[in-house]
Design a protein around this motif. Structure first.
Motif, PDB file in Angstrom:
ATOM      1  N   UNK A 139       0.702  -1.664   0.068  1.00  0.00           N
ATOM      2  CA  UNK A 139      -0.233  -0.046  -0.009  1.00  0.00           C
ATOM      3  C   UNK A 139       0.617   1.444   0.000  1.00  0.00           C
ATOM      4  N   UNK A 140       1.641   1.120   0.544  1.00  0.00           N
ATOM      5  CA  UNK A 140       3.026   2.485   1.025  1.00  0.00           C
ATOM      6  C   UNK A 140       3.947   1.975  -0.314  1.00  0.00           C
ATOM      7  N   UNK A 141       4.827   1.477   0.276  1.00  0.00           N
ATOM      8  CA  UNK A 141       6.552   2.076  -1.257  1.00  0.00           C
ATOM      9  C   UNK A 141       5.915   0.584  -2.538  1.00  0.00           C
ATOM     10  N   UNK A 142       5.161  -0.311  -2.215  1.00  0.00           N
ATOM     11  CA  UNK A 142       4.609  -1.107  -3.392  1.00  0.00           C
ATOM     12  C   UNK A 142       3.415   0.097  -4.614  1.00  0.00           C
ATOM     13  N   UNK A 143       2.749   1.296  -4.194  1.00  0.00           N
ATOM     14  CA  UNK A 143       2.055   1.928  -4.865  1.00  0.00           C
ATOM     15  C   UNK A 143       2.382   3.579  -5.281  1.00  0.00           C
ATOM     16  N   UNK A 144       2.240   2.912  -6.874  1.00  0.00           N
ATOM     17  CA  UNK A 144       2.688   3.747  -7.209  1.00  0.00           C
ATOM     18  C   UNK A 144       1.446   5.283  -7.477  1.00  0.00           C
ATOM     19  N   UNK A 145       1.705   6.410  -7.832  1.00  0.00           N
ATOM     20  CA  UNK A 145       1.097   8.174  -7.713  1.00  0.00           C
ATOM     21  C   UNK A 145       0.178   7.188  -8.947  1.00  0.00           C
ATOM     22  N   UNK A 146       0.328   6.903  -9.857  1.00  0.00           N
ATOM     23  CA  UNK A 146      -0.745   6.782 -10.410  1.00  0.00           C
ATOM     24  C   UNK A 146      -1.541   5.884  -9.691  1.00  0.00           C
ATOM     25  N   UNK A 194      -7.476   4.398  -9.132  1.00  0.00           N
ATOM     26  CA  UNK A 194      -7.820   3.398  -8.490  1.00  0.00           C
ATOM     27  C   UNK A 194      -8.942   2.919  -8.582  1.00  0.00           C
ATOM     28  N   UNK A 195      -9.650   4.850  -8.217  1.00  0.00           N
ATOM     29  CA  UNK A 195     -11.060   4.570  -8.469  1.00  0.00           C
ATOM     30  C   UNK A 195     -11.740   5.094  -9.086  1.00  0.00           C
ATOM     31  N   UNK A 196     -11.080   5.794 -10.291  1.00  0.00           N
ATOM     32  CA  UNK A 196     -11.589   6.069 -11.395  1.00  0.00           C
ATOM     33  C   UNK A 196     -12.450   4.800 -12.088  1.00  0.00           C
ATOM     34  N   UNK A 198      -9.774   0.671 -12.956  1.00  0.00           N
ATOM     35  CA  UNK A 198      -9.385   0.010 -13.445  1.00  0.00           C
ATOM     36  C   UNK A 198      -8.497  -1.146 -13.245  1.00  0.00           C
ATOM     37  N   UNK A 199      -7.584  -0.775 -14.693  1.00  0.00           N
ATOM     38  CA  UNK A 199      -5.766  -1.000 -14.953  1.00  0.00           C
ATOM     39  C   UNK A 199      -5.461  -1.388 -13.513  1.00  0.00           C
ATOM     40  N   UNK A 200      -5.317   1.035 -12.961  1.00  0.00           N
ATOM     41  CA  UNK A 200      -4.473   1.034 -11.969  1.00  0.00           C
ATOM     42  C   UNK A 200      -5.373   0.720 -11.056  1.00  0.00           C
ATOM     43  N   UNK A 201      -6.506  -0.133 -10.462  1.00  0.00           N
ATOM     44  CA  UNK A 201      -6.772  -0.862  -9.535  1.00  0.00           C
ATOM     45  C   UNK A 201      -6.769  -2.493  -9.622  1.00  0.00           C
ATOM     46  N   UNK A 202      -6.207  -2.984 -10.736  1.00  0.00           N
ATOM     47  CA  UNK A 202      -5.636  -5.091 -10.774  1.00  0.00           C
ATOM     48  C   UNK A 202      -4.839  -4.676 -10.574  1.00  0.00           C
ATOM     49  N   UNK A 203      -3.946  -4.010 -11.263  1.00  0.00           N
ATOM     50  CA  UNK A 203      -2.538  -4.124 -10.994  1.00  0.00           C
ATOM     51  C   UNK A 203      -1.649  -3.940  -9.598  1.00  0.00           C
ATOM     52  N   UNK A 204      -2.361  -3.026  -9.252  1.00  0.00           N
ATOM     53  CA  UNK A 204      -2.119  -2.861  -6.888  1.00  0.00           C
ATOM     54  C   UNK A 204      -2.217  -3.439  -6.397  1.00  0.00           C
ATOM     55  N   UNK A 205      -3.419  -4.027  -6.661  1.00  0.00           N
ATOM     56  CA  UNK A 205      -4.495  -5.619  -5.966  1.00  0.00           C
ATOM     57  C   UNK A 205      -3.437  -6.689  -5.851  1.00  0.00           C
ATOM     58  N   UNK A 206      -2.868  -6.618  -7.174  1.00  0.00           N
ATOM     59  CA  UNK A 206      -1.900  -8.160  -7.793  1.00  0.00           C
ATOM     60  C   UNK A 206      -0.664  -7.721  -7.540  1.00  0.00           C
ATOM     61  N   UNK A 224     -11.893  -3.574  -3.984  1.00  0.00           N
ATOM     62  CA  UNK A 224     -13.067  -3.516  -3.864  1.00  0.00           C
ATOM     63  C   UNK A 224     -13.220  -2.540  -2.620  1.00  0.00           C
ATOM     64  N   UNK A 225     -11.891  -2.662  -1.993  1.00  0.00           N
ATOM     65  CA  UNK A 225     -12.042  -1.557  -1.263  1.00  0.00           C
ATOM     66  C   UNK A 225     -11.692  -0.502  -1.481  1.00  0.00           C
ATOM     67  N   UNK A 226     -10.620  -0.245  -2.237  1.00  0.00           N
ATOM     68  CA  UNK A 226      -9.729   1.025  -3.349  1.00  0.00           C
ATOM     69  C   UNK A 226     -10.965   1.475  -3.929  1.00  0.00           C
TER      70      UNK A 226
END
Length: 130
Positions: A17-24, A29-31, A37-45, A84-86
């Motif tokens: 959630x912190x060092x592994x999440x990009x600004x993008x 991720x909620x757009x 969805x691509x940003x969201x799913x990449x972050x979840x992955x 989902x939460x994000x």
């Protein structure tokens, strides 16, 4: 074993959630678009990858024998609930419908978001430890 699993999953969550999440990812991720969805799913992955790595380390170093199928189910649960939460609307809905509108207006969503993530991680840890 529950406590060890829970701690590893919590550390994995913090790393993702912190060092592994990009600004993008954090921004989009909620757009409500394919881009979001691509940003969201990449972050979840990222969460799934980091948590699976930490569980594998725990399995090797601490002498666990985590069964493959339940471990995969727990990791899918972590990825799905995190995604989902994000999306942000579940946290906003919760706060608007449980008497927390003032807390929401004053930055409380980030705290409720993290509480929801911890609840999902604890559920996964209980499942794996059972």
């Amino acid at each position: 074993m529950f406590a060890s699993i829970a701690i590893l999953l919590w550390v994995g969550h913090l790393l993702a959630d912190y060092p592994g999440q990009t600004d993008h990812q954090a921004t989009h991720k909620a757009d409500n678009s394919a881009h979001g969805w691509r940003a969201n799913l990449t972050h979840a992955a990222t969460h799934v990858l980091i948590c699976s790595t930490l569980l594998a380390v725990g399995n090797a170093v601490l002498g666990w024998d985590l069964p493959l199928l339940p471990t995969v189910v727990a990791l899918l649960w972590i990825g799905a609930t995190h995604s989902l939460i994000d999306r942000r609307w579940p946290v906003r809905w919760w706060m608007e419908n449980t008497g927390q509108r003032d807390f929401l207006a004053h930055g409380g969503a980030a705290h409720v978001d993290q509480a929801a993530h911890v609840a999902a991680l604890v559920t996964a840890a209980l499942f794996l430890a059972a």
